[in-house]
Motif scaffolding. Structure first.
Motif, short mmCIF file in Angstrom:
data_model
loop_
_atom_site.label_atom_id
_atom_site.label_comp_id
_atom_site.label_asym_id
_atom_site.label_seq_id
_atom_site.Cartn_x
_atom_site.Cartn_y
_atom_site.Cartn_z
N CYS A 41 101.73 77.85 52.22
CA CYS A 41 101.47 76.80 51.22
C CYS A 41 99.96 76.60 51.14
CB CYS A 41 102.16 75.50 51.64
SG CYS A 41 101.83 74.11 50.53
N LEU A 42 99.41 76.81 49.94
CA LEU A 42 97.97 76.67 49.72
C LEU A 42 97.69 75.33 49.03
CD1 LEU A 42 96.70 80.17 48.56
CD2 LEU A 42 95.93 78.89 50.55
N ILE A 43 96.82 74.54 49.65
CA ILE A 43 96.41 73.26 49.07
C ILE A 43 94.93 73.38 48.68
CG2 ILE A 43 96.07 70.80 49.49
CD1 ILE A 43 98.34 70.95 51.52
N HIS A 44 94.63 73.16 47.41
CA HIS A 44 93.27 73.28 46.90
C HIS A 44 92.72 71.89 46.58
CE1 HIS A 44 93.88 77.58 46.52
NE2 HIS A 44 94.98 77.35 45.82
N VAL A 45 91.50 71.63 47.04
CA VAL A 45 90.79 70.39 46.71
C VAL A 45 89.46 70.81 46.09
CG1 VAL A 45 89.81 68.25 47.57
CG2 VAL A 45 91.90 69.17 48.60
N GLU A 46 89.32 70.59 44.77
CA GLU A 46 88.13 71.02 44.04
C GLU A 46 87.51 69.84 43.31
OE1 GLU A 46 89.02 74.22 41.47
OE2 GLU A 46 89.92 75.50 43.03
N ASN A 47 86.18 69.86 43.19
CA ASN A 47 85.48 68.77 42.49
C ASN A 47 84.23 69.31 41.82
OD1 ASN A 47 84.50 68.72 45.51
ND2 ASN A 47 82.82 67.83 44.31
N ASP A 48 83.78 68.59 40.82
CA ASP A 48 82.50 68.87 40.19
C ASP A 48 81.39 68.29 41.06
OD1 ASP A 48 83.70 70.10 38.05
OD2 ASP A 48 83.89 68.24 36.90
N GLY A 49 80.32 69.07 41.20
CA GLY A 49 79.21 68.59 42.00
C GLY A 49 78.26 69.71 42.33
N PRO A 50 77.16 69.40 43.00
CA PRO A 50 76.18 70.43 43.35
C PRO A 50 76.81 71.47 44.29
CG PRO A 50 75.69 68.39 44.51
CD PRO A 50 76.76 68.06 43.53
N THR A 51 76.55 72.74 44.03
CA THR A 51 77.08 73.80 44.89
C THR A 51 76.38 73.78 46.25
OG1 THR A 51 75.52 75.36 43.93
CG2 THR A 51 77.74 75.29 42.99
N ILE A 52 77.05 74.32 47.24
CA ILE A 52 76.54 74.33 48.62
C ILE A 52 75.56 75.49 48.78
CG2 ILE A 52 77.19 74.52 51.06
CD1 ILE A 52 79.94 73.42 50.24
N PRO A 53 74.34 75.26 49.29
CA PRO A 53 73.39 76.37 49.50
C PRO A 53 74.01 77.44 50.41
CG PRO A 53 72.28 74.25 49.75
CD PRO A 53 73.75 73.95 49.63
N LEU A 54 73.68 78.68 50.10
CA LEU A 54 74.29 79.80 50.83
C LEU A 54 73.99 79.74 52.33
CD1 LEU A 54 73.68 82.77 48.35
CD2 LEU A 54 75.79 81.46 48.74
N LYS A 55 72.80 79.29 52.70
CA LYS A 55 72.47 79.27 54.12
C LYS A 55 73.25 78.19 54.88
CE LYS A 55 68.49 76.15 54.20
NZ LYS A 55 67.06 76.03 54.61
N ASP A 56 73.83 77.21 54.14
CA ASP A 56 74.64 76.17 54.78
C ASP A 56 76.09 76.59 54.95
OD1 ASP A 56 72.47 74.52 54.97
OD2 ASP A 56 72.90 73.42 53.12
N VAL A 57 76.53 77.61 54.19
CA VAL A 57 77.95 77.98 54.18
C VAL A 57 78.47 78.37 55.57
CG1 VAL A 57 79.64 79.63 53.28
CG2 VAL A 57 77.95 78.59 51.74
N PRO A 58 77.76 79.24 56.35
CA PRO A 58 78.30 79.63 57.67
C PRO A 58 78.42 78.47 58.65
CG PRO A 58 76.57 81.15 56.96
CD PRO A 58 76.52 79.97 56.04
N LEU A 59 77.70 77.36 58.40
CA LEU A 59 77.68 76.25 59.35
C LEU A 59 78.45 75.04 58.85
CD1 LEU A 59 73.87 76.46 60.22
CD2 LEU A 59 75.76 77.39 61.54
N LEU A 60 79.23 75.20 57.78
CA LEU A 60 79.91 74.06 57.18
C LEU A 60 80.83 73.34 58.16
CD1 LEU A 60 80.89 75.23 53.57
CD2 LEU A 60 79.27 73.45 54.22
N PHE A 61 81.53 74.10 59.01
CA PHE A 61 82.54 73.51 59.88
C PHE A 61 82.03 73.23 61.28
CE2 PHE A 61 84.77 76.14 56.71
CZ PHE A 61 85.52 75.15 56.09
N GLU A 62 80.69 73.34 61.47
CA GLU A 62 80.10 72.99 62.76
C GLU A 62 79.98 71.48 62.86
OE1 GLU A 62 79.28 74.93 65.32
OE2 GLU A 62 80.10 76.66 64.25
N PRO A 63 80.34 70.88 64.01
CA PRO A 63 80.26 69.42 64.13
C PRO A 63 78.82 68.92 64.05
CG PRO A 63 80.77 70.43 66.25
CD PRO A 63 80.87 71.51 65.23
N PHE A 64 78.63 67.80 63.35
CA PHE A 64 77.36 67.09 63.22
C PHE A 64 76.30 67.88 62.46
CE2 PHE A 64 79.31 65.78 67.28
CZ PHE A 64 79.59 64.46 66.95
N TYR A 65 76.72 68.96 61.78
CA TYR A 65 75.75 69.69 60.96
C TYR A 65 75.74 69.11 59.56
CZ TYR A 65 73.49 73.36 58.28
OH TYR A 65 72.65 74.04 57.45
N GLN A 66 74.53 68.80 59.07
CA GLN A 66 74.37 68.29 57.72
C GLN A 66 73.45 69.22 56.95
OE1 GLN A 66 73.35 64.18 57.48
NE2 GLN A 66 74.83 63.56 59.04
#
Length: 469
Positions: free
Chosen positions: A389-414
């Motif tokens: 079962c695939l659940i998608h959550v999508e929104n309009d907004g600024p895209t995430i910088p590529l250098k932030d993508v690998p660290l998205l799920f790291e705790p306390f990373y902003q």
């Protein structure tokens, strides 16, 4: 710590173990070298003796042949001339021949030939010149026998050398096998405790309990294991202190925050009296930020619970009510930013843990509401198959910088993008999503990040856990 006292025999230090392993590995090679050197010295000595003996025998044989010729010539001359000086020379030659023959006799094995030659010499000494003609032939026969005996001894020496070479090759092969076994044994003796220490450090880093064998080994490694024991206990104490701090702090924060929310709700409902436009805006600001503070506190609590390995209960869950519950705390913020919300039109059901799924969707919606564009879209959709079962959550907004993508799920990373509003984010929302998804055996990925559109997808697999009613 008491387990350390029950270990069997071991070397007292790593230095001793290395030295012992070196000595044990080198000793067989020393034995081989000693044995090979001893055999080489012995065979070299035998070879030198045989060579010296062959040279002496050859010279003596040549001397005997010369004397035999002189004796034959002197016997003939004496038979013809009968002069005393010839007789004297003949006697001297016979004496020299007997002396050389007596030395030669130590090599010969046939006594009959020696007796024949001695009898022949006696006849020659009695002036029998005819017997002297046979002396040279007998002498050459003796020299041939001596040469044959020397050849046999040389062959025996060669056979001994080949036998010794075979023994050394066999011994070298056996010692090589022993060396390999010893190297493996001592390598294992050193690597095994080091590997166990590495396993303990890995378990310590991942927060898991180490269930392997004790380290053992030399004192240095035992002491290191004791330090790891101390570090494990200390980290457990620190973790308990952290959890206690989070619980107390969240409680202390939620108590005044609840009062603020109730007061702002009373003001917004104009229970205390009518408000003008400016006062209403201030009241709505109080409501919005108090909700955001409550969300941050709940995120900290969720983060703490997930790292305490909170149990999950799998049962059939209707997904649309989960979405509504997860969105409820952010309805006011969505209304203020005029974000258009789109939910699935059809109901879906999936076997999962409802509380964990609410936690996942709530944090994804929180991100979308806080980082999404004003007057944008927020869409929650479901793709349902027999396997996942695939659940998608999508929104309009600024895209995430590529250098932030690998660290998205790291705790306390902003990352570079900043949430809107005066309350700063904690940086653990997506980390909670990731950990909660792992507890369900699910995965969460950044599925869209282009054209001012950001989306996350949660893949829920078929549950293999027992269903709890």
């Amino acid at each position: 710590m008491s387990n350390h006292n029950r270990r069997g025999w071991r070397l007292s230090s790593l230095k001793q173990l290395v030295l012992l392993s070196f000595l044990v590995v080198v000793t067989p090679f020393g034995i081989l070298i000693y044995y090979a050197t001893d055999a080489l010295v012995e065979q070299s000595a035998e070879g030198r003796v045989l060579a010296k003996q062959a040279l002496e025998v050859t010279r003596r044989g040549q001397r005997l042949e010369g004397l035999a010729e002189d004796i034959t010539r002197s016997a003939r001359q004496y038979q013809i001339l009968a002069k005393p000086e010839i007789k004297q020379r003949l006697t001297q030659n016979l004496l020299d021949y007997r002396e050389q023959l007596s030395i030669h006799s130590f090599i010969l094995t046939k006594v009959e030939q020696l007796n024949q030659i001695n009898a022949l010499l006696d006849n020659i000494e009695q002036s029998n010149a005819e017997d002297a003609n046979n002396l040279l032939g007998f002498t050459r026969d003796i020299n041939q026998q001596v040469d044959l005996i020397l050849d046999q001894r040389l062959q025996a020496l060669n056979s001994t050398a080949q036998h010794t070479q075979t023994q050394l090759s066999t011994l070298a092969l056996i010692l090589l096998v022993i060396e390999m076994l010893l190297i493996l044994f001592f390598s294992f003796s050193i690597i095994r405790p080091v590997r166990r220490i590495a396993d303990r450090i890995q378990a310590l880093g991942t927060g898991e309990e180490y269930t392997g064998a004790m380290v053992g080994g030399p004192d240095e490694l035992v002491e290191l294991e004791q330090q790891l024991d101390w570090l494990t206990e200390r980290l457990a104490e620190v973790e308990n202190e952290k959890q206690r701090f989070l619980r107390h702090m969240s409680h202390e924060l939620k108590t005044p925050l609840t009062t603020l929310r109730e007061g702002s709700d009373l003001l917004a409902d104009q229970i205390t009296g009518p408000l003008n436009q400016s006062q209403m805006e201030v009241t709505q600001l109080l409501q919005s930020n108090s909700r955001q503070l409550q969300s941050l506190i709940e995120q900290l609590l969720d983060y703490s619970r997930l790292h305490q390995n909170e149990s999950v209960n799998f049962h059939p869950v209707k997904l649309l009510p989960v979405f509504i519950e997860a969105i409820e705390p952010y309805k006011l913020l969505l209304e203020q930013k005029k974000i258009h919300l789109t939910l699935p039109k059809e109901e879906h059901e999936w076997t999962t843990d409802r509380a964990m799924l609410v936690r996942i969707i709530s944090n994804l919606v929180s991100n979308a509401a806080l980082y999404g564009s004003n007057e944008g879209d927020l869409t929650l959709s479901i793709e349902h198959t027999n396997e996942h079962c695939l659940i998608h959550v999508e929104n309009d907004g600024p895209t995430i910088p590529l250098k932030d993508v690998p660290l998205l799920f790291e705790p306390f990373y902003q990352g570079q993008n900043r949430r809107q509003g005066p309350v700063k984010g904690s940086g653990i929302g997506l980390s909670i999503v990731h950990d909660a998804a792992e507890s369900l055996g699910a995965t969460v990925t950044l599925s869209k990040n282009e054209n001012h559109r950001v989306g996350f997808s949660v893949c829920l697999p078929i549950s293999e856990h027992p269903i709890n009613d």
